[in-house]
Every structure is written in C-alpha cells, then in structure tokens.
Design a protein around this motif. Sequence first.
Motif, PDB file in Angstrom:
ATOM      1  N   UNK A  99       7.262  -3.788  17.052  1.00  0.00           N
ATOM      2  CA  UNK A  99       6.374  -4.597  17.890  1.00  0.00           C
ATOM      3  C   UNK A  99       6.668  -4.377  19.371  1.00  0.00           C
ATOM      4  N   UNK A 100       7.950  -4.307  19.724  1.00  0.00           N
ATOM      5  CA  UNK A 100       8.314  -4.073  21.125  1.00  0.00           C
ATOM      6  C   UNK A 100       7.800  -2.720  21.600  1.00  0.00           C
ATOM      7  N   UNK A 101       7.966  -1.710  20.749  1.00  0.00           N
ATOM      8  CA  UNK A 101       7.508  -0.375  21.131  1.00  0.00           C
ATOM      9  C   UNK A 101       5.991  -0.329  21.267  1.00  0.00           C
ATOM     10  N   UNK A 102       5.278  -0.982  20.384  1.00  0.00           N
ATOM     11  CA  UNK A 102       3.819  -0.984  20.462  1.00  0.00           C
ATOM     12  C   UNK A 102       3.328  -1.710  21.708  1.00  0.00           C
ATOM     13  N   UNK A 103       4.027  -2.759  22.098  1.00  0.00           N
ATOM     14  CA  UNK A 103       3.664  -3.422  23.350  1.00  0.00           C
ATOM     15  C   UNK A 103       3.889  -2.490  24.540  1.00  0.00           C
ATOM     16  N   UNK A 104       4.962  -1.704  24.489  1.00  0.00           N
ATOM     17  CA  UNK A 104       5.204  -0.703  25.540  1.00  0.00           C
ATOM     18  C   UNK A 104       4.094   0.343  25.566  1.00  0.00           C
ATOM     19  N   UNK A 105       3.487   0.587  24.398  1.00  0.00           N
ATOM     20  CA  UNK A 105       2.388   1.549  24.290  1.00  0.00           C
ATOM     21  C   UNK A 105       1.033   0.900  24.552  1.00  0.00           C
ATOM     22  N   UNK A 106       1.070  -0.304  25.124  1.00  0.00           N
ATOM     23  CA  UNK A 106      -0.137  -1.009  25.587  1.00  0.00           C
ATOM     24  C   UNK A 106      -1.013  -1.554  24.480  1.00  0.00           C
ATOM     25  N   UNK A 107      -0.433  -1.815  23.316  1.00  0.00           N
ATOM     26  CA  UNK A 107      -1.187  -2.506  22.263  1.00  0.00           C
ATOM     27  C   UNK A 107      -1.155  -4.007  22.582  1.00  0.00           C
ATOM     28  N   UNK A 108      -2.313  -4.658  22.755  1.00  0.00           N
ATOM     29  CA  UNK A 108      -2.328  -6.084  23.106  1.00  0.00           C
ATOM     30  C   UNK A 108      -1.684  -6.942  22.024  1.00  0.00           C
ATOM     31  N   UNK A 143       4.064   5.311  15.340  1.00  0.00           N
ATOM     32  CA  UNK A 143       3.644   4.291  16.302  1.00  0.00           C
ATOM     33  C   UNK A 143       2.846   4.909  17.445  1.00  0.00           C
ATOM     34  N   UNK A 144       3.298   6.058  17.954  1.00  0.00           N
ATOM     35  CA  UNK A 144       2.601   6.703  19.066  1.00  0.00           C
ATOM     36  C   UNK A 144       1.176   7.061  18.682  1.00  0.00           C
ATOM     37  N   UNK A 145       0.997   7.598  17.472  1.00  0.00           N
ATOM     38  CA  UNK A 145      -0.345   7.972  17.022  1.00  0.00           C
ATOM     39  C   UNK A 145      -1.191   6.730  16.737  1.00  0.00           C
TER      40      UNK A 145
END
Length: 305
Positions: A75-84, A23-25
């Motif tokens: 999905x929650x983690x990706x939102x934390x990583x600023x994915x719209x 997810x981070x990458x």
Amino acid sequence: MSGRNAMRVLVGYSPDDRGEDALALAALVAEAAGASLTAAHVYPPPWPAHGPGRVDAEWVAYLKSQADEALAQAAERLRELSVPQERLTVRAHPHRGSGRGLAEVAREVGAGLIVIGSAPRGRRGRIAIGSTADQLLHGSPAPVMLAPRGYAGNAPGKLERLTIAYWRRRDVEGPLRTAAEFAGVLGLPMRLLTLVLRPPGLAARFQAAGGVLERQAAQADEDLREAAGFLGGGAPVERLTAVGTGIDKALGTVDMLPGEVLACHSSHDAPLRKVFLGESSGKIVRAAPCPVLVLPRAAGKAQVR
C-alpha cells in the motif's frame, strides 16, 4: 465495459522484486483506466496439528502478521506510485497455491484483470513462468497481465500502445474484441501483429522459398485486414507482419514502445471465459520484451469490470 471507473485491477504482491514489478505495472494500468486497485498477498494456511481441526494459534498469528506487513508495504509503495488512497484496498488470503488463491480473490472482488510479476529466475526484461503464473495461466477467471523481470526499475511514465498478437482461428473474434475493449479502457491505440515463422534453412533447401514466404506474408496481411474489420468503426488499426525462424526471432524484429503492452490469446482448447495458455501463447509470453496480457477464450463481451 460500463465505464472507465468501473474496472477493478487485482495485483498479486510478494515482498520481493517480482512484487515491485507487479505494483509498478498495476499502478500504470490503474492510472490509465481510472481503475480501483486491490493488492493481494496469498499466504500459506497452517497445517492441522495435534488432531483434526487443531492448529498452532501462534503460528497462525505469525503467518497473518507477515501477510499484513507485506500488504502495508504494498500500500505504501502504491501510494508512492500515485494510486489514490480512496481507490486502493488490500486483501490477505490463505491458500496453498498462490495463483489459485489470487484467482479466488479475483472472483470475490470482481476483478477484471490480474497483474503479477515474473518468476525470479527469468532474464531481466523477460517473463519467466513460475508456479503462481502457471496456476493463473491455466484457469484464471480474468485476463492476466505479467510484468517482465526488472520492470519496476525501468518503468515507463505511461502505457502507450496495445499490440495484439493475432493468428486466424475459428473462435478469435471474442478475444479480439476483448483486447479492443482493454485498449479502449486504457486509452491506448491498437496494433495487430502476425508472426510468420520460417523453418530454419528453408532458403537453402528450396529455390522457391522466397515465393512461399511471400505468399504466407500476403495471407497474413489479408488475415490482419479481416481482423481489423472485426474491430470496425473506431480509429485506424496499425497492422504488422513479422517474419522469423521462431517466435522469439520474429518478435525480435518488432519495434516496441517503452510503454508497450503485448496481448495474446488463450488456447482454443480453453474453457470459455477462462485463461488457458497454449504452446504458441506460452512462447510469446517468454519471448516478449514488454508486459503481456493473456486473454481468456470468450464468445461474448469482455469481462472487464
């Protein structure tokens, strides 16, 4: 490539550290490319029971609920990583092989890139190839990018450069241009890297060993000049030759930026437009201290969408 917003990234997620690394990458790639992102979780389908075609409905419901829970976490983690939110979708997919399942999802959603994490047994900062990666690296319909183990805990603020591990061969022009297209979509400068491998003990056995290596390095530099010519017309491409007694030692002499990505080619025996990891590429994947992008063997334009 038709534009920065046309690319779709597929990230394979499992609710563990390798899923977090992926997810981070993927978030960094999506941000750099302005890409849409699909997070997929592949879960095992139920075995038939009590006769042909019958399955335990409760077990089916349990497997699906576990997949949905994993995707909610992703999905929650990706939102934390600023994915719209508007560029994020999730997909649960049943399949007995996680890599083959991700390949099916990639075809369904038209992904131009699949991102996964390292197998959990690998060294921190390196990539280990487990069953998911092995399936994808021997038949993926799209390029595959692998995150090293522990990447999420030390992820850079942004991607900074694409280094292309280059060796001359008859069908290299397609993958080279694919790599250049990826660099363009991600907004990254390129560096061409050739590894010159020195057999152990060469200097001790041959007085002329230094001359042999000099000639190999000179040929490598000429190959890199020719490769840079394939890419012509854009910004200058940095060229580098690294020497070592093996791929891991040679790569160990190469300076890498915190946001480095290393690209390598599929085997020349691969089917066109599919990833197929060869021996040299496999060693590069395992030795790299940064994410690795494995490119399909392709005769034409990249399939980044």
